[in-house]
Design an enzyme around this catalytic site. Structure first.
Site, PDB file in Angstrom:
ATOM      1  N   GLU A   1       0.862  -1.189   0.000  1.00 25.57           N
ATOM      2  CA  GLU A   1       0.000   0.000   0.000  1.00 25.57           C
ATOM      3  C   GLU A   1       0.886   1.222   0.000  1.00 25.57           C
ATOM      4  O   GLU A   1       1.884   1.275   0.721  1.00 25.57           O
ATOM      5  CB  GLU A   1      -0.875   0.079   1.267  1.00 25.57           C
ATOM      6  CG  GLU A   1      -2.106  -0.755   1.247  1.00 25.57           C
ATOM      7  CD  GLU A   1      -2.978  -0.532   2.484  1.00 25.57           C
ATOM      8  OE1 GLU A   1      -2.960   0.581   3.063  1.00 25.57           O
ATOM      9  OE2 GLU A   1      -3.668  -1.482   2.877  1.00 25.57           O
TER      10      GLU A   1
HETATM   11  C1  NOJ Z   1      -4.184   1.514   5.623  1.00 27.47           C
HETATM   12  C2  NOJ Z   1      -5.347   0.604   5.414  1.00 27.47           C
HETATM   13  O1  NOJ Z   1      -4.847  -0.692   5.252  1.00 27.47           O
HETATM   14  C3  NOJ Z   1      -6.220   0.972   4.222  1.00 27.47           C
HETATM   15  O2  NOJ Z   1      -7.375   0.234   4.296  1.00 27.47           O
HETATM   16  C4  NOJ Z   1      -6.498   2.448   4.207  1.00 27.47           C
HETATM   17  O3  NOJ Z   1      -7.301   2.806   3.120  1.00 27.47           O
HETATM   18  C5  NOJ Z   1      -5.183   3.192   4.171  1.00 27.47           C
HETATM   19  N1  NOJ Z   1      -4.440   2.882   5.360  1.00 27.47           N
HETATM   20  C6  NOJ Z   1      -5.332   4.693   4.063  1.00 27.47           C
HETATM   21  O4  NOJ Z   1      -5.724   5.213   5.271  1.00 27.47           O
END
Ligand code: NOJ
Length: 567
Positions: A439
């Site tokens: 991510e």
């Molecule tokens: C981490 C989380 O895993 C995800 O679900 C979220 O959208 C992002 N942070 C952004 O806050």
């Protein structure tokens, strides 16, 4: 601090068992002379490596052209509760996020994920967008209570399974690899009723759910992530208590819950390893969240040790047992152990693993998956002892990086260079694993070009880590696929590369400028040297004659002048 305790502190030296490259193992309380010598002689920390860039923005921000290795895995992410909606459709059971959002008034506009992007009913639209973006992988999560409404196999909901089969088949048909998170925070409510992650019974219950998913989807899913951000689950869910199950107990339960999560992850890993790996041939890991922590003063050893401690408390809490030796980092053991003693407790608030548990935890990830968003500046403080808290156990103060753009979310500045350092730290600390960024992204106020800048700079830092520092980066995942329910922020702060109109029942999706930009990065596999610049740069022929010139009169005159000046 009890002085016998201080003198009992072990000063590790490089090469000694237990020392590794763990800077924080050097000195927990303060033996600065030893620390300094040890640091200078034995360990070149990542902070040291990049020290010369700390005051030079030019080096820190210079742009690097280049491409990623062939086969680099470009992806995009979402999670079930954030996008699916259909919260009670076709037999789905409630999760703790359904219960929380439907009863709390702490989320802006009292928003919830009841409908969200309605992905449960708009699968084809999602698949179409993924195909248009040309991503190589799609990271999404399974809603446990859609598959097992009460959390256990006996409640199996075939319609939920069918939905994920359609999604997975659709991805495969478009040649997009499913990257599946088994648990992205939405615990079946029924399991919370029997104490959720506080209970060690969850280890077997989670394992059975994972076992079912491996057996059902594993013929097509080759990349599994057991848990998403266990540090957030433990701290926000059980320490701060701002996320469900909203338990406010900062000193104890985060450690207990983390302990169970680590064991649950390890057990699921072994199930995959023992029962499915050979026939299915996939990978399994865990997605850990990590900020980068920069010391307030990189020339002060105590501050560097504090930054390392910050890394250990957030990332190392989970990564150290899994990727190193089955046990918590020394920084946690010392900090929580010493604090607990001073607090007059009979034992450390940090639980310990048995030798058998350590052996079954270490090595339970095939690759390193990291979620990264921001960088913080940290400095040492001797934190208060009451209330007992994971936060105070860290003995540090956090500040914002002053010289970086803000994003819509307070505390989440866009500090691209932190990503390169984080990747270097993971490489050094965990023995050069293959790394996936699972991510990375930003919520921006309204101008999507800021998001484009975010991706341009962050991905370029990932490229530097890969191409200049030898980090074995295998993949990058942009967050998020589309605007979606952003947990405690509701729909106020959005991370999507696709806009979703939440006022329209059809939830129309529109690609943003950032989607086009990301598409181009994927197409180019990075940032190749641009054509219009190429004409300004280049090489002469092999046999080109390079020379230099002078003339007798000029040289003789200069030489004479020097002699005269000297005399
Ligand atoms: C981490 C989380 O895993 C995800 O679900 C979220 O959208 C992002 N942070 C952004 O806050």
């Amino acid at each position: 601090m009890d002085s016998s305790r201080v003198s009992a502190i072990k000063v590790w030296r490089l090469g000694e068992p237990g020392a590794g490259t763990d800077v924080s193992a050097v000195c927990r309380v303060c033996l600065p002379r030893v620390c300094t010598t040890w640091l200078r002689n034995s360990y070149q920390s990542v902070w040291d490596k990049f020290k010369s860039q700390t005051t030079s923005n030019f080096h820190r921000k210079f742009y690097h052209y280049g491409t990623f290795p062939e086969g680099f895995s470009w992806g995009i992410s979402s999670s079930a509760y954030q996008i699916e909606g259909g919260w009670n459709a076709d037999g789905k059971g409630p999760s703790i996020w359904d219960t929380f959002t439907q009863t709390t008034d702490t989320i802006p506009d009292k928003a919830n994920g009841n409908v969200a992007c309605d992905s449960y009913n708009r699968l084809n639209e999602d698949l179409y967008m993924l195909r248009a973006l040309r991503v190589k992988s799609y990271r999404f999560s399974l809603s446990w209570s859609r598959i097992f409404p009460d959390g256990t196999r006996k409640s199996l909901n075939q319609k939920g399974v069918d939905y994920y089969n359609r999604l997975i088949d659709g991805l495969i048909a478009y040649n997009i690899k499913p990257m599946v998170t088994l648990y992205h925070w939405d615990l079946p409510e029924a399991l919370q009723k029997v104490n959720g992650w506080e209970s060690a019974e969850m280890i077997d219950i989670f394992n059975d759910y994972c076992d079912f998913c491996f057996a059902t989807f594993g013929d097509r899913v080759k990349f599994w992530i057991t848990l998403n951000q266990p540090q957030t689950i433990a701290w926000s869910g059980y320490g701060l208590g701002n996320m469900p199950p909203n338990v406010v107990d900062p000193g104890y339960r985060p450690y207990i819950v983390a302990h169970n999560l680590i064991k649950a992850h390890a057990k699921a890993y072994h199930t995959y390893d023992d029962k499915y790996r050979q026939s299915q041939g996939g990978l399994i890991s865990i997605a850990l969240n990590a900020d980068w922590f920069e010391p307030a003063d990189v020339n002060v050893v105590r501050e560097v040790v504090t930054a390392d401690r910050a890394m250990q408390f957030q990332l190392g809490w989970f990564a150290h047992p899994i990727f190193k030796n089955g046990d918590y980092p020394d920084a946690l053991k010392w900090q929580v152990g010493n604090k607990s003693e001073i607090q007059g407790l009979p034992q450390s608030r940090l639980p310990s693993f048995t030798e058998e548990e350590k052996n079954s935890i270490k090595g339970t990830a095939d690759v390193f998956c990291v979620n990264h968003y921001t960088t913080k500046i940290v400095s040492h403080v001797t934190a208060r002892l009451q209330p007992h808290s994971y936060e105070w156990d860290r003995d540090m103060r956090e500040a914002e990086e002053p010289d970086s753009p803000t994003t819509a979310i307070p505390n989440q500045k866009a500090v691209a260079w932190g990503l390169r350092r984080l990747l270097n730290w993971i490489k050094e600390e965990y023995g050069d694993p293959e790394i996936y960024i699972t991510e990375n992204g930003a919520a921006v106020e309204w101008d999507d070009s800021e998001r484009v800048m975010f991706y341009k700079t962050y991905i370029d830092e990932a490229l530097k880590a890969n191409n200049l520092d030898g980090v074995r980066l295998q993949g990058y995942t942009a967050t998020a696929f589309m605007d979606s329910f952003e947990w405690l922020h509701g729909y106020k702060f959005l991370f999507g590369l696709h806009h979703v109109d939440f006022t329209n029942p059809d939830r129309p999706r529109t690609p943003k400028y950032s989607a086009h930009y990301y598409y181009n990065i994927i197409k180019n596999n990075g940032f190749p040297f641009p054509d219009d610049e190429k004409m300004l740069y280049g090489h002469f022929r092999e046999d080109f004659m390079w020379s230099t010139a002078s003339s007798a009169y000029q040289v003789t005159y200069t030489f004479t002048a020097i002699l005269l000046l000297r005399s």
